[in-house]
Scaffold this active site. Structure first.
Site, PDB file in Angstrom:
ATOM      1  CB  SER A 157      -0.870   0.008   1.265  1.00  0.00           C
ATOM      2  OG  SER A 157      -1.481   1.251   1.472  1.00  0.00           O
TER       3      SER A 157
ATOM      4  CE1 TYR B 122      -4.639  -1.620   4.401  1.00  0.00           C
ATOM      5  CE2 TYR B 122      -3.134   0.245   4.258  1.00  0.00           C
ATOM      6  CZ  TYR B 122      -3.944  -0.693   3.643  1.00  0.00           C
ATOM      7  OH  TYR B 122      -4.048  -0.716   2.270  1.00  0.00           O
ATOM      8  CB  SER B 123       1.034   1.624   8.589  1.00  0.00           C
ATOM      9  OG  SER B 123       0.194   2.595   8.032  1.00  0.00           O
TER      10      SER B 123
ATOM     11  CE  LYS C 182      -2.015  -3.841   2.814  1.00  0.00           C
ATOM     12  NZ  LYS C 182      -2.327  -4.953   1.908  1.00  0.00           N
TER      13      LYS C 182
END
Length: 168
Positions: free
Chosen positions: A50, A79-80, A83
């Protein structure tokens, strides 16, 4: 209580999301990567990361009117982390099986328009030099390129396709 906020993020959600996002990629490597390495024909591993693997989320994008600061929704920490972890994993795999003619790369797409609220779209597109979010089919050619012989000398790279957001 807003559970996406770091102060309230449940450890069971951390464990679950890390298991799906990172352990899932690891297990796919075990099945598919090992098979490609064993058969000697080589192959391609493409991880989907991402734009939030190369910069932090702008938490202002997720704000909602009328909610106190300590209750505002945010992009969850996992999420970060996932990714960014996929980028590191991609680089590791690129060197690990290079001698077996296996290439590993990643693509880091930016936001894809999929019926998000007008307010969210306006906030996000103001951060993108191209002035818009991606359409759902705009990553197809990049995926095809990364999985084809046209990219046979590309290994261990992360291709960021975010309308220019990461250059600001």
């Amino acid at each position: 209580m807003e559970t996406s906020r770091l102060e309230n993020f449940p450890i069971d959600q951390w464990d679950l999301q890390i298991a799906v996002g990172l352990t899932g990629a690891f297990l796919c490597r075990e099945i598919f990567g090992a098979a490609m390495a064993k058969d000697g024909k080589g192959g391609v591993i493409l991880n989907i990361a991402s734009d939030l693997s190369v910069f932090s989320p702008d938490q202002q994008l997720y704000r909602k009117d009328g909610i106190s600061d300590d209750m505002q929704p945010v992009k969850p920490v996992t999420y970060s982390v996932i990714k960014a972890g996929l980028i590191g994993f991609t680089r590791y795999l690129a060197t690990y099986w290079a001698d077996r003619n296996i290439r590993a790369n990643a693509i880091s797409p930016g936001g894809v328009y999929n019926g998000q609220s007008e307010e969210f779209v306006l906030r996000l597109t103001s951060l993108i030099p191209s002035g818009r979010m991606a359409n759902r089919d705009e990553y197809r050619a990049a995926v095809q390129f990364l999985c084809s012989n046209a990219s046979s000398y590309l290994n261990g790279q992360n291709i960021v396709m975010d309308g220019g957001r990461s250059v600001w």
